[in-house]
Design an enzyme around this catalytic site. Structure first.
Site, PDB file in Angstrom:
ATOM      1  N   THR A  16       0.817  -1.220   0.000  1.00 47.10           N
ATOM      2  CA  THR A  16       0.000   0.000   0.000  1.00 47.10           C
ATOM      3  C   THR A  16       0.847   1.264   0.000  1.00 47.10           C
ATOM      4  O   THR A  16       0.441   2.288  -0.563  1.00 47.10           O
ATOM      5  CB  THR A  16      -0.988   0.025   1.184  1.00 47.10           C
ATOM      6  N   LEU A  48      -2.641   5.108  -0.803  1.00 45.61           N
ATOM      7  CA  LEU A  48      -4.046   4.723  -0.889  1.00 45.61           C
ATOM      8  C   LEU A  48      -4.167   3.286  -0.386  1.00 45.61           C
ATOM      9  O   LEU A  48      -4.304   2.322  -1.163  1.00 45.61           O
ATOM     10  CB  LEU A  48      -4.552   4.860  -2.325  1.00 45.61           C
ATOM     11  N   HIS A  49      -4.123   3.144   0.930  1.00 49.72           N
ATOM     12  CA  HIS A  49      -4.070   1.820   1.548  1.00 49.72           C
ATOM     13  C   HIS A  49      -5.286   0.962   1.207  1.00 49.72           C
ATOM     14  O   HIS A  49      -5.177  -0.096   0.586  1.00 49.72           O
ATOM     15  CB  HIS A  49      -3.968   1.958   3.073  1.00 49.72           C
ATOM     16  N   ASP A  50      -6.457   1.402   1.648  1.00 51.45           N
ATOM     17  CA  ASP A  50      -7.653   0.573   1.556  1.00 51.45           C
ATOM     18  C   ASP A  50      -8.086   0.242   0.132  1.00 51.45           C
ATOM     19  O   ASP A  50      -8.560  -0.877  -0.123  1.00 51.45           O
ATOM     20  CB  ASP A  50      -8.807   1.219   2.320  1.00 51.45           C
TER      21      ASP A  50
END
Length: 317
Positions: free
Chosen positions: A192, A236-238
């Site tokens: 991520t 933008l992890h999720d």
């Protein structure tokens, strides 16, 4: 064939983008519902944020409130990164929708039991709701196709030197999920952090339609914390957990045995990966370790553009 999914989240700026990514790609993902859990902010705030996001794009998706805090101890929030509301930045209109009376565990249980196809769970928050579900109803595990989660990291953490936020908030729940036997794909910090959006791209978003502009404004606030920490770009992890379902070929992965440390004084919340095959335990997690950032960003931009066009068309009627 569309993949039926349930998103479990704690919006959260990147949660909001992940939800929008799933909604925009309805031809591939059948979003059956959204469940919320205390994490980036307290439960009432993040539930309201989820409702505001789906309301903004006129998506009438069931939202069920889940656990207010971890299985043990007090909730640690991500207010420093996500603000007092949990999703500071744009002033979104009040939601047109309300959460279900049904709680998150009961909602997930009913969706999974009644579905002709197995359901894929997409948790991008502390894993409390998922752990409660599979602990109370272990037989339901056979009706879960897989779990594509955002959490952890096999090289480093972001709350402590070893623990990532979602796992750190409720490591006991995470351990239950990781050791459940359900197929897991893990979008941890190893991938991520490579899925970062940069300042010029955020500016470009705000020059587009209403949904893209709203996301750009979310990222304006979200990037403040990253800059304070010395990061270049905003990870933008999720959205990685959703993007992998849409475009798995964009990612590089390793199959490893992974569990969660729950007792270590310095390592509580660490996702411990057997990278050198030192145990005889078989791999239980597909760990994402790389991403084609340009192609990933194109997926984000194209998806937001689609929502822009749909919203403008609806407003024109």
């Amino acid at each position: 064939m569309r993949t039926p999914i349930i998103i479990d989240c704690d919006p959260g700026h990147d949660d909001a983008i992940a939800i929008l990514l799933a909604i925009a790609n309805a031809e591939k993902l059948d979003l059956r519902g959204i469940t919320t859990v205390g994490g980036n902010q307290i439960l009432d705030k993040i539930t309201e944020n989820a409702l505001k996001v789906i309301s903004f794009v006129n998506a009438d998706i069931p939202v069920a409130k889940g656990a207010a805090g971890p299985l043990f101890g007090k909730l640690v929030t991500g207010e420093e990164a996500h603000g007092e509301s949990g999703m500071d930045g744009p002033l979104l209109p009040p939601s047109k929708f309300r959460p279900l009376e049904e709680g998150a565990v009961e909602f997930m249980l009913n969706i999974i039991r009644s579905s002709e196809e197995k359901i894929t769970l997409v948790p991008m928050a502390p894993l409390t709701n998922i752990a409660l579900l599979i602990t109370a109803y272990p037989e339901i595990k056979e009706r879960i196709e897989k779990i594509s989660l955002m959490g952890g990291g096999i090289s480093y953490g972001n709350v402590t030197s070893t623990a990532e936020f979602n796992i750190f908030v409720d490591p006991e729940a995470a351990r239950i999920v990781f050791e459940s036997g359900i197929p897991i794909t893990m979008s941890g910090l190893d991938v991520t952090d490579k899925a970062a959006i940069f300042e010029d791209e955020i500016v470009a978003l705000k020059e587009r339609g209403p949904v893209s502009t709203m996301v750009g404004e979310l990222l304006d606030f979200y990037s403040i914390y990253g800059k304070k920490m010395g990061y270049v770009g905003s990870a933008l992890h999720d959205p990685c957990a959703v993007a992998w379902l849409l475009r798995p070929e964009l990612f590089e992965s390793e199959h490893l045995y992974v569990t969660v440390e729950t007792e270590g004084k310095l390592t509580r919340g660490m996702t411990v990966a057997d990278k050198r095959k030192k145990t005889d335990r078989p791999a239980n997690v597909e760990v994402l370790v790389g991403v084609d950032r340009e192609a990933f960003m194109k997926l984000i931009f194209d998806s937001l553009e689609k929502l822009d066009q749909e919203l403008l068309a609806a407003e024109g009627n």
